[in-house]
Write a protein that holds these residues in place. Structure first.
Motif, PDB file in Angstrom:
ATOM      1  N   SER A   3      42.973   2.131  60.880  1.00 25.33           N
ATOM      2  CA  SER A   3      43.309   2.298  62.279  1.00 25.33           C
ATOM      3  C   SER A   3      42.626   3.552  62.802  1.00 25.33           C
ATOM      4  CB  SER A   3      44.829   2.425  62.435  1.00 25.33           C
ATOM      5  OG  SER A   3      45.142   2.786  63.758  1.00 25.33           O
ATOM      6  N   ARG A   4      42.113   3.481  64.002  1.00 26.73           N
ATOM      7  CA  ARG A   4      41.423   4.627  64.600  1.00 26.73           C
ATOM      8  C   ARG A   4      42.378   5.597  65.287  1.00 26.73           C
ATOM      9  NH1 ARG A   4      38.554   1.234  68.295  1.00 26.73           N
ATOM     10  NH2 ARG A   4      38.867   2.961  69.701  1.00 26.73           N
ATOM     11  N   HIS A   5      43.667   5.267  65.337  1.00 21.48           N
ATOM     12  CA  HIS A   5      44.619   6.078  66.096  1.00 21.48           C
ATOM     13  C   HIS A   5      45.835   6.420  65.253  1.00 21.48           C
ATOM     14  CE1 HIS A   5      42.261   3.608  68.895  1.00 21.48           C
ATOM     15  NE2 HIS A   5      42.117   4.763  69.499  1.00 21.48           N
ATOM     16  N   ARG A   6      46.465   7.545  65.596  1.00 29.41           N
ATOM     17  CA  ARG A   6      47.643   7.993  64.866  1.00 29.41           C
ATOM     18  C   ARG A   6      48.735   8.449  65.823  1.00 29.41           C
ATOM     19  NH1 ARG A   6      44.941   5.912  61.702  1.00 29.41           N
ATOM     20  NH2 ARG A   6      44.258   6.592  59.648  1.00 29.41           N
ATOM     21  N   LEU A   7      49.962   8.292  65.343  1.00 24.50           N
ATOM     22  CA  LEU A   7      51.143   8.842  65.999  1.00 24.50           C
ATOM     23  C   LEU A   7      51.707   9.884  65.045  1.00 24.50           C
ATOM     24  CD1 LEU A   7      53.429   8.824  68.150  1.00 24.50           C
ATOM     25  CD2 LEU A   7      54.532   7.067  66.744  1.00 24.50           C
ATOM     26  N   LEU A   8      51.760  11.127  65.486  1.00 22.10           N
ATOM     27  CA  LEU A   8      52.337  12.186  64.672  1.00 22.10           C
ATOM     28  C   LEU A   8      53.735  12.507  65.162  1.00 22.10           C
ATOM     29  CD1 LEU A   8      49.204  12.709  64.153  1.00 22.10           C
ATOM     30  CD2 LEU A   8      49.975  14.980  63.510  1.00 22.10           C
ATOM     31  N   LEU A   9      54.631  12.727  64.222  1.00 22.19           N
ATOM     32  CA  LEU A   9      55.991  13.159  64.511  1.00 22.19           C
ATOM     33  C   LEU A   9      56.114  14.609  64.079  1.00 22.19           C
ATOM     34  CD1 LEU A   9      57.869  10.140  62.895  1.00 22.19           C
ATOM     35  CD2 LEU A   9      57.059  10.334  65.244  1.00 22.19           C
ATOM     36  N   LEU A  59      56.287  13.382  69.873  1.00 20.22           N
ATOM     37  CA  LEU A  59      55.541  12.174  69.527  1.00 20.22           C
ATOM     38  C   LEU A  59      54.125  12.414  70.032  1.00 20.22           C
ATOM     39  CD1 LEU A  59      58.050   9.395  70.671  1.00 20.22           C
ATOM     40  CD2 LEU A  59      57.782  10.388  68.389  1.00 20.22           C
ATOM     41  N   VAL A  60      53.206  12.595  69.114  1.00 18.84           N
ATOM     42  CA  VAL A  60      51.843  13.022  69.443  1.00 18.84           C
ATOM     43  C   VAL A  60      50.879  11.869  69.200  1.00 18.84           C
ATOM     44  CG1 VAL A  60      50.053  14.735  68.952  1.00 18.84           C
ATOM     45  CG2 VAL A  60      52.484  15.340  68.643  1.00 18.84           C
ATOM     46  N   LYS A  61      50.127  11.467  70.237  1.00 19.38           N
ATOM     47  CA  LYS A  61      49.118  10.414  70.098  1.00 19.38           C
ATOM     48  C   LYS A  61      47.738  11.039  70.018  1.00 19.38           C
ATOM     49  CE  LYS A  61      51.861   9.085  72.834  1.00 19.38           C
ATOM     50  NZ  LYS A  61      53.136   9.585  73.203  1.00 19.38           N
ATOM     51  N   THR A  62      46.980  10.606  68.979  1.00 22.50           N
ATOM     52  CA  THR A  62      45.655  11.177  68.753  1.00 22.50           C
ATOM     53  C   THR A  62      44.764  10.173  68.037  1.00 22.50           C
ATOM     54  OG1 THR A  62      44.507  13.169  67.991  1.00 22.50           O
ATOM     55  CG2 THR A  62      46.173  12.238  66.510  1.00 22.50           C
ATOM     56  N   GLY A  63      43.505  10.539  67.882  1.00 20.03           N
ATOM     57  CA  GLY A  63      42.567   9.741  67.105  1.00 20.03           C
ATOM     58  C   GLY A  63      42.641  10.127  65.639  1.00 20.03           C
ATOM     59  N   ALA A  64      42.369   9.183  64.766  1.00 22.31           N
ATOM     60  CA  ALA A  64      42.441   9.430  63.323  1.00 22.31           C
ATOM     61  C   ALA A  64      41.539  10.584  62.900  1.00 22.31           C
ATOM     62  CB  ALA A  64      42.085   8.156  62.563  1.00 22.31           C
ATOM     63  N   LEU A  70      44.510  18.648  63.838  1.00 15.78           N
ATOM     64  CA  LEU A  70      45.780  18.727  64.552  1.00 15.78           C
ATOM     65  C   LEU A  70      46.886  19.255  63.632  1.00 15.78           C
ATOM     66  CD1 LEU A  70      47.082  16.103  67.036  1.00 15.78           C
ATOM     67  CD2 LEU A  70      48.618  17.234  65.491  1.00 15.78           C
ATOM     68  N   ILE A  71      46.958  18.745  62.417  1.00 15.70           N
ATOM     69  CA  ILE A  71      47.966  19.215  61.462  1.00 15.70           C
ATOM     70  C   ILE A  71      47.773  20.702  61.169  1.00 15.70           C
ATOM     71  CG2 ILE A  71      48.712  19.061  59.047  1.00 15.70           C
ATOM     72  CD1 ILE A  71      48.313  16.002  59.280  1.00 15.70           C
ATOM     73  N   GLU A  72      46.530  21.099  60.952  1.00 14.50           N
ATOM     74  CA  GLU A  72      46.240  22.506  60.681  1.00 14.50           C
ATOM     75  C   GLU A  72      46.671  23.387  61.858  1.00 14.50           C
ATOM     76  OE1 GLU A  72      42.251  25.177  60.204  1.00 14.50           O
ATOM     77  OE2 GLU A  72      42.311  23.268  59.125  1.00 14.50           O
ATOM     78  N   ARG A  73      46.369  22.941  63.067  1.00 10.95           N
ATOM     79  CA  ARG A  73      46.720  23.728  64.260  1.00 10.95           C
ATOM     80  C   ARG A  73      48.231  23.804  64.449  1.00 10.95           C
ATOM     81  NH1 ARG A  73      45.832  27.979  66.793  1.00 10.95           N
ATOM     82  NH2 ARG A  73      45.436  27.846  69.019  1.00 10.95           N
ATOM     83  N   LEU A  74      48.937  22.684  64.259  1.00  8.77           N
ATOM     84  CA  LEU A  74      50.394  22.703  64.351  1.00  8.77           C
ATOM     85  C   LEU A  74      50.981  23.664  63.325  1.00  8.77           C
ATOM     86  CD1 LEU A  74      51.713  19.055  64.900  1.00  8.77           C
ATOM     87  CD2 LEU A  74      52.276  21.089  66.242  1.00  8.77           C
ATOM     88  N   ARG A  75      50.439  23.640  62.140  1.00  4.25           N
ATOM     89  CA  ARG A  75      50.920  24.530  61.070  1.00  4.25           C
ATOM     90  C   ARG A  75      50.753  25.997  61.475  1.00  4.25           C
ATOM     91  NH1 ARG A  75      54.088  25.387  56.917  1.00  4.25           N
ATOM     92  NH2 ARG A  75      53.103  25.998  55.015  1.00  4.25           N
ATOM     93  N   GLU A  76      49.637  26.326  62.118  1.00  4.51           N
ATOM     94  CA  GLU A  76      49.388  27.695  62.579  1.00  4.51           C
ATOM     95  C   GLU A  76      50.371  28.127  63.665  1.00  4.51           C
ATOM     96  OE1 GLU A  76      45.420  27.712  64.098  1.00  4.51           O
ATOM     97  OE2 GLU A  76      44.502  27.503  62.125  1.00  4.51           O
ATOM     98  N   LEU A  77      50.658  27.221  64.595  1.00  4.96           N
ATOM     99  CA  LEU A  77      51.447  27.566  65.775  1.00  4.96           C
ATOM    100  C   LEU A  77      52.958  27.408  65.592  1.00  4.96           C
ATOM    101  CD1 LEU A  77      49.236  25.706  68.425  1.00  4.96           C
ATOM    102  CD2 LEU A  77      49.308  28.184  68.003  1.00  4.96           C
TER     103      LEU A  77
END
Length: 107
Positions: A3-9, A59-64, A70-77
């Motif tokens: 899948s080209r898209h992801r939903l992050l929680l 609920l975060v919508k992004t591309g794969a 995105l995970i790295e940035r969330l971890r930083e912030l």
């Protein structure tokens, strides 16, 4: 299945933190859209004890292709020592919407 898209929680301690994170992720084109769901109740084990807290869910919508960054940035912030960050594949959806996600998250 690819899948080209992801939903992050991602859970946050309060609506203010959630709002700040959402704005940052969209501004940095790591997310096309972030929904903020206040008022969730989380029950979890931390430091060998059962805990309960009120939290706010993102609920975060992004591309794969943006997930790692995105995970790295969330971890930083994120203020939590170990934030909940879970990525799920979006296997189907309105093609126009998914094209919009691609356009918003292209680097």
């Amino acid at each position: 299945m690819h899948s080209r898209h992801r939903l992050l929680l991602c859970t946050c301690p309060d609506p203010e933190t959630a709002q700040a994170l959402a704005e940052r992720l969209v501004d940095e084109r790591l997310a096309a859209c972030v929904n903020i769901l206040p008022g969730i109740r989380s029950v979890y084990r931390w430091e060998d004890a059962v805990q309960q807290d009120s939290e706010t869910l993102l609920l975060v919508k992004t591309g794969a292709e943006r997930v790692s960054e995105l995970i790295e940035r969330l971890r930083e912030l994120h203020p939590y020592e170990v934030p909940e960050i879970i990525a799920l594949p979006i296997t189907e959806g309105l093609s126009d919407y998914l094209s919009w996600v691609d356009a918003c998250t292209s680097s």
